[in-house]
Enzyme design. Structure first.
Site, PDB file in Angstrom:
ATOM      1  N   ALA A 176       0.856  -1.182   0.000  1.00  0.00           N
ATOM      2  CA  ALA A 176       0.000   0.000   0.000  1.00  0.00           C
ATOM      3  C   ALA A 176       0.893   1.233   0.000  1.00  0.00           C
ATOM      4  O   ALA A 176       2.066   1.154   0.349  1.00  0.00           O
ATOM      5  CB  ALA A 176      -0.900   0.016   1.230  1.00  0.00           C
ATOM      6  N   MET A 177       0.326   2.355  -0.412  1.00  0.00           N
ATOM      7  CA  MET A 177       1.099   3.593  -0.399  1.00  0.00           C
ATOM      8  C   MET A 177       0.192   4.729   0.039  1.00  0.00           C
ATOM      9  O   MET A 177      -0.911   4.881  -0.454  1.00  0.00           O
ATOM     10  CB  MET A 177       1.701   3.848  -1.791  1.00  0.00           C
ATOM     11  CG  MET A 177       2.487   5.130  -1.906  1.00  0.00           C
ATOM     12  SD  MET A 177       3.889   5.208  -0.732  1.00  0.00           S
ATOM     13  CE  MET A 177       4.007   6.974  -0.495  1.00  0.00           C
ATOM     14  N   GLU A 178       0.724   5.538   0.971  1.00  0.00           N
ATOM     15  CA  GLU A 178      -0.110   6.496   1.693  1.00  0.00           C
ATOM     16  C   GLU A 178      -0.351   7.822   0.991  1.00  0.00           C
ATOM     17  O   GLU A 178      -0.718   8.791   1.644  1.00  0.00           O
ATOM     18  CB  GLU A 178       0.558   6.772   3.039  1.00  0.00           C
ATOM     19  CG  GLU A 178       1.914   7.526   2.958  1.00  0.00           C
ATOM     20  CD  GLU A 178       3.136   6.622   2.995  1.00  0.00           C
ATOM     21  OE1 GLU A 178       2.984   5.430   2.687  1.00  0.00           O
ATOM     22  OE2 GLU A 178       4.229   7.123   3.320  1.00  0.00           O
TER      23      GLU A 178
ATOM     24  N   HIS B  82      -2.421   1.747   9.242  1.00  0.00           N
ATOM     25  CA  HIS B  82      -1.046   2.185   8.989  1.00  0.00           C
ATOM     26  C   HIS B  82      -1.044   3.338   7.974  1.00  0.00           C
ATOM     27  O   HIS B  82      -0.446   4.390   8.215  1.00  0.00           O
ATOM     28  CB  HIS B  82      -0.228   1.000   8.460  1.00  0.00           C
ATOM     29  CG  HIS B  82       1.195   1.324   8.133  1.00  0.00           C
ATOM     30  ND1 HIS B  82       2.240   1.058   8.990  1.00  0.00           N
ATOM     31  CD2 HIS B  82       1.757   1.916   7.051  1.00  0.00           C
ATOM     32  CE1 HIS B  82       3.369   1.462   8.444  1.00  0.00           C
ATOM     33  NE2 HIS B  82       3.109   1.998   7.254  1.00  0.00           N
ATOM     34  N   GLU B  83      -1.732   3.152   6.871  1.00  0.00           N
ATOM     35  CA  GLU B  83      -1.711   4.182   5.818  1.00  0.00           C
ATOM     36  C   GLU B  83      -2.388   5.465   6.289  1.00  0.00           C
ATOM     37  O   GLU B  83      -1.942   6.560   5.964  1.00  0.00           O
ATOM     38  CB  GLU B  83      -2.379   3.664   4.538  1.00  0.00           C
ATOM     39  CG  GLU B  83      -1.745   2.406   3.937  1.00  0.00           C
ATOM     40  CD  GLU B  83      -0.230   2.478   3.798  1.00  0.00           C
ATOM     41  OE1 GLU B  83       0.286   3.561   3.477  1.00  0.00           O
ATOM     42  OE2 GLU B  83       0.437   1.450   4.036  1.00  0.00           O
TER      43      GLU B  83
ATOM     44  N   HIS C 290      -0.213   7.584   8.376  1.00  0.00           N
ATOM     45  CA  HIS C 290       0.723   8.351   7.548  1.00  0.00           C
ATOM     46  C   HIS C 290       0.137   9.687   7.096  1.00  0.00           C
ATOM     47  O   HIS C 290       0.889  10.587   6.720  1.00  0.00           O
ATOM     48  CB  HIS C 290       1.062   7.559   6.287  1.00  0.00           C
ATOM     49  CG  HIS C 290       2.203   6.608   6.438  1.00  0.00           C
ATOM     50  ND1 HIS C 290       3.393   6.949   7.036  1.00  0.00           N
ATOM     51  CD2 HIS C 290       2.346   5.320   6.022  1.00  0.00           C
ATOM     52  CE1 HIS C 290       4.211   5.902   6.984  1.00  0.00           C
ATOM     53  NE2 HIS C 290       3.598   4.905   6.388  1.00  0.00           N
TER      54      HIS C 290
ATOM     55  N   GLU D  17       7.640   5.667   9.269  1.00  0.00           N
ATOM     56  CA  GLU D  17       7.213   4.269   9.319  1.00  0.00           C
ATOM     57  C   GLU D  17       7.060   3.746  10.742  1.00  0.00           C
ATOM     58  O   GLU D  17       6.177   2.951  11.023  1.00  0.00           O
ATOM     59  CB  GLU D  17       8.166   3.388   8.512  1.00  0.00           C
ATOM     60  CG  GLU D  17       8.251   3.748   7.020  1.00  0.00           C
ATOM     61  CD  GLU D  17       6.898   3.708   6.322  1.00  0.00           C
ATOM     62  OE1 GLU D  17       5.942   3.154   6.896  1.00  0.00           O
ATOM     63  OE2 GLU D  17       6.799   4.244   5.203  1.00  0.00           O
TER      64      GLU D  17
END
Ligand SMILES: [Zn+2]
EC number: 3.4.11.-
Length: 943
Positions: free
Chosen positions: A352-354, A387-388, A391, A410
């Protein structure tokens, strides 16, 4: 293009310019998609302007220019479908994207050169202006530095003056990647193929993935995290597609028969690596209330997945997580963006990417398929979302100054997610489990002399490979563990207050770790003025200590814990120690590398002392033999007085101390004796994980048999405890019991407990005959065990199902199960499939090879395979693959092969992983030599 001169006419003009440049470039730029995807050669690069061969002064951009705003137009030319019908001429797929950008920047130091970053882009028509006077600044030819700096240098014929504002316009074009980097192509099948090989159901989309240094592959930019700017973005896309960006849509219009455009609102100041957009035919699903006020929260996915309601679970938790963080951080989610989109992409690496306002996920991270996904899969989804979303504050709002402090992104996102998950899914009871998991992951990596500090000096993290290497378990897991320890030292109240102050002060800016210590000092109101001194050994040094307590004389001392006992180290730490049965609230501090006496470490005769209660400290504990004996007796007689986390930790410490030769290996094995009556997950998990090392070292030797026999005995109790559920393919209600049930099946079946293997095989054969009654929770383990016990027929059935199912979960479970076969030629066939993206998606290549490498039957095969196809494999996560395939290495021959590999191959971002593997192999060789006889004897005695 300067602000204001923008709308309608100017936009139309831009579009014409773009179209013309497209016609010029299209002949050279069209890449036939199929050739590209089947060859999988690295994408051919567009021709670059004249190149200098001289090395750049440094990798970092000079600090003289500060970007303030980008105005960007991008037009990806791909088609979402290529229809192949008789008598219909369909266009070939095109991988071209074109565009232009205007960056406005402030000059803070007089200069006559503009440096920015650009990679694999054909850049042209530079125009530099003074934004106030609109005067053009003349320049000479651009220079592209053909090295890791990716500098685009624009020498000017006049100076830019400090304090003045300028703008730089550039046209650019590039190729959409097929390697999941930069702006890349992804595909999926809609509905189902009408016949085998039917390509008409195939759909394409593009998405971006720019962390850490790929923004420069999409548009020329000042591509460093601290150089934040606002982004005014317009995407020109084919009619019938939708474009999503970081911000809300400001304007949408149809341009002609073929094209339409979406212009987005201005973003807040943000780093280039967080820039994102997608163009697809996806459908949206609006997240139901409660959501933060004035924030539109939506989820996007393949139309089939939205129709199947697979987005519902993610939708049900997203709003709650956002609101939980708003409350915890006392800081709202960006109202400038006013929206948060989450999109499930068929291809994405990493998971995944935030991206601010447009978070991208692999499908498995967002889609929950009722009746197919396991209950535990919900935990994966809520964890990755938590988590994302963390961020959005840690990383997006406040960003680390440079990549050496990426742990501030992170570590925080990982640590904060414990609390968010616990808040929205309290019954999962994850807090201790996650803390334990991160602690163990970090312990493992950080016990090697080739580890790296959590926060290394900036100069050690310069090139893209060095930056990429920072995204490892030290950054994530040690980062989270150190934050947990900090919170324990200063107390949750002070910690949370400091976090709020930190976010407030550095919002839209960048921070480094010293800023965090400053806020702790402020929040602690004088109580923690020495916090930087106490914390920095943990963040700036590699590794961690083991403390040794002698409870007969009340003495304690520390030593750097290293697996390789021959490594010399004089490192030491300030260590907070919480002790049982002592009940005072403050920890005892060990403030030197000397031996220290303290009555709190003195035990009463016949009683034990336990240190590092609840494992809040990042260190291991060793004791005098008598105290170990008392602790082990307590575990066997009545474990409950020892906190659950410590029960797991005693096992983990004993095994690892034995690996480092600080205690005898039989002590470690003795800590597993109480398991026959243990049904809690954490101790079992700890034991299984630690015994895995024994399996890796001995599963090709005569120790294997007695070891299996011992484990069969130990696990019987646990297996029987759940057999009422398992035999009827049901699962217990309690979340951690669900984990224990899986461990029970896994340990029992893989060690040959007959009733387990029969159960798995017969359930699988029922499925092969038409009905799948296997509970989704148990599918992963049962599929694997049945394929392992079966042959060609089982494997081919699983492969056929893998290819045809559209369920993400089912696909994942089968992909793993296929690696479990013991048949060599099937393993070889499966390895070969990883070279074909039509069989195994590029994002799954590394993890599939890792699954296969875990199978002892495939060991040599995988190692040969990796060397033969290194160019291809190292395009993905080569570091993880190396780690997995070398896990069993424990002979001199294997060491020599590994050293030869290090010498002969271009290791890229696997450089550190190979170094670590060499060190680990040396440790293993010695360990096996010294312990094999004792281990064999112990297992034979304890069967
Ligand atoms: Zn992250």
């Amino acid at each position: 293009m300067p602000k204001g001169s923008f709308l309608s006419k100017a936009l139309a003009a831009t579009f014409i310019v773009l179209t013309i440049s497209v016609i010029g470039g299209i002949i050279t730029m069209i890449i036939l998609y199929k050739t590209e995807i089947s060859g999988m050669n690295p994408t051919a690069r567009p021709t670059l302007p004249p190149t200098t061969t001289a090395p750049p002064p440094v990798m970092r951009l000079p600090p003289n220019l500060v970007p303030e705003r980008y105005t960007i137009f991008i037009q990806p030319h791909f088609y979402t479908k290529i229809i192949e019908e008789v008598n219909v001429t369909s266009p070939n797929q095109t991988m071209l994207f074109t565009g232009n950008s205007t960056v406005e920047f402030r000059c803070v130091e007089r200069t006559s050169t503009i440096y920015l970053n650009s990679k694999d882009l054909k850049v042209s028509n530079p125009l530099v202006k003074n934004t106030k006077t609109n005067e053009k600044i003349p320049h000479s030819s651009m220079i592209s530095h053909d090295d890791e700096s990716n500098f685009l240098e624009i020498p000017l014929n006049e100076h830019l003056e400090a304090g003045k504002n300028y703008s730089l316009f550039l046209d650019f074009e590039g190729e959409i990647s097929v390697n999941l980097e930069g702006l890349y192509l992804s595909s999926y099948v809609e509905g189902g193929p009408a016949y085998e090989g039917d390509r008409n159901a195939e759909r394409f989309l593009v998405a971006t993935n720019l962390q850490p240094t790929d923004a420069r592959r999409v548009f020329p930019c000042f591509d460093e995290p601290q150089l934040k700017a606002e982004f005014d973005v317009t995407i020109i896309h084919r009619r019938g597609t939708d474009a999503l960006g970081n911000a809300k849509v400001e304007d949408f219009r149809i341009l002609d028969d073929e094209w339409e455009m979406t212009r987005f609102k201005l973003t807040p100041r943000m780093s280039t690596y967080l820039f994102a957009f997608t163009v697809s035919e996806f459908e949206e699903f609006t997240v139901s209330k409660p959501t933060p006020e004035n924030v539109d929260v939506k989820i996007y996915a393949r139309p089939d997945a939205v129709k199947a309601k697979s987005t519902e679970y993610a939708a049900s938790i997203t709003g709650n997580i956002l609101m939980f963080y708003e409350d915890l951080f006392d800081m709202t989610y960006s109202r400038t963006l006013g929206k948060l989109d989450q999109i499930a992409l068929p291809d994405l690496y990493p998971a995944a990417m935030e991206n601010w306002g447009l978070v991208t996920y692999q499908e498995g991270g967002l889609l929950y398929e009722e009746g197919v996904s396991s209950l535990l899969h919900k935990e994966e989804i809520v964890t990755v979302i938590a988590h994302e979303l963390a961020h959005q504050w840690f990383g997006n709002l406040v960003t680390m100054k440079w990549w050496n402090d990426i742990w501030l992104n992170e570590g925080f996102a990982t640590y904060m997610s414990y609390f968010a998950v616990d808040n929205v899914e309290p019954s999962f009871n994850v807090k201790d489990m996650y803390a334990m998991n991160d602690l163990h992951i970090a312990f493992q990596e950080d016990a090697l002399a080739s580890s790296h500090p959590l926060s290394p000096p900036q100069e050690d993290v310069q090139t893209t490979s060095q930056i990429t290497e920072m995204f490892d378990s030290i950054t994530y897991s040690k980062g989270a563990t150190i934050l947990r320890m900090l919170s324990d030292i200063v107390g949750e109240k002070v910690f949370n207050k400091a976090v709020k102050m930190y976010l407030k002060e550095f919002a839209y800016k960048s921070a480094e770790q010293k800023n965090l210590w400053e806020k702790i000092i402020l929040a602690g109101e004088g109580q923690f003025n020495d916090i930087a001194m106490k914390m920095e050994p943990w963040t700036k040094q590699i590794g961690y200590p083991v403390i040794t307590i002698n409870t007969t004389i009340g003495e304690v001392y520390q030593k750097h814990f290293l697996f390789n006992s021959s490594s010399e180290s004089s490192l030491w730490w300030y260590i907070p120690i919480r002790v049982m049965p002592d009940t005072s609230t403050d920890p005892v501090w060990l403030l030197s590398n000397e031996r220290v006496r303290n009555e709190k470490f003195l035990s009463e005769p016949g009683k034990w002392i336990l240190a590092n209660v609840n494992c809040t400290g990042y260190y291991r504990v060793n004791y005098n033999p008598e105290n170990w004996e008392h602790l082990l007796t307590q575990l066997e007689v009545k474990p409950s007085p020892i906190p659950l986390m410590n029960r797991a930790q005693l096992i983990d410490d004993a095994f690892n101390l034995a690996r480092a030769k600080l205690v005898d290996v039989t002590l470690a094995l003795n800590t597993t004796r109480f398991l026959h009556s243990e049904t809690e997950y954490l101790p079992w998990e700890s034991a299984v994980r630690n015994l895995e090392y024994f399996f890796l070292m001995f599963d090709r030797s005569e120790v294997y048999g007695p070891m299996q026999a011992y484990l069969q005995e130990q696990v019987k109790g646990l297996y029987d405890f759940f057999s009422n559920y398992t035999d009827h393919s049901q699962v217990p209600k309690d979340h951690s019991s669900q984990y224990s049930q899986i461990i029970a099946i896994e340990v029992a079946c893989s060690n040959g407990l007959k009733k387990c293997v029969t159960m798995a095989s017969s359930m699988f054969s029922l499925w092969m005959n038409g009905t799948n009654i296997i509970n989704p929770n148990l599918r992963s383990v049962i599929y694997c065990q049945a394929v392992a016990a079966g042959g060609k027929e089982e494997w081919e059935f699983a492969w056929e199902r893998f290819q045809t199912t559209n369920d993400t979960s089912e696909k994942e479970q089968l992909r793993k199960a296929l690696s479990c076969t013991k048949t060599t030629w099937l393993l070889g066939r499966y390895l070969d499939y990883t070279l074909n993206p039509e069989k195994i998606r590029l994002m799954d290549v590394a993890s599939t090879i890792i699954y296969i490498a875990k199978n002892e039957a495939a060991q040599a095969q995988v190692w040969n395979f990796i060397r033969a196809h290194w160019d291809y494999i190292s395009l993905g996560d080569g570091a993880m693959v190396i780690q997995a395939v070398t896990d069993r290495f424990s002979t001199k021959f294997e060491l020599e092969e590994l050293e030869r590999f290090a010498k002969d191959y271009d290791l890229r971002s696997a450089t550190r992983a190979v170094e670590q593997a060499i060190e680990q192999t040396q440790v293993n060789i010695q360990w096996v030599r010294e312990n094999k006889d004792n281990v064999l004897e112990w297992f034979e005695k304890n069967i």
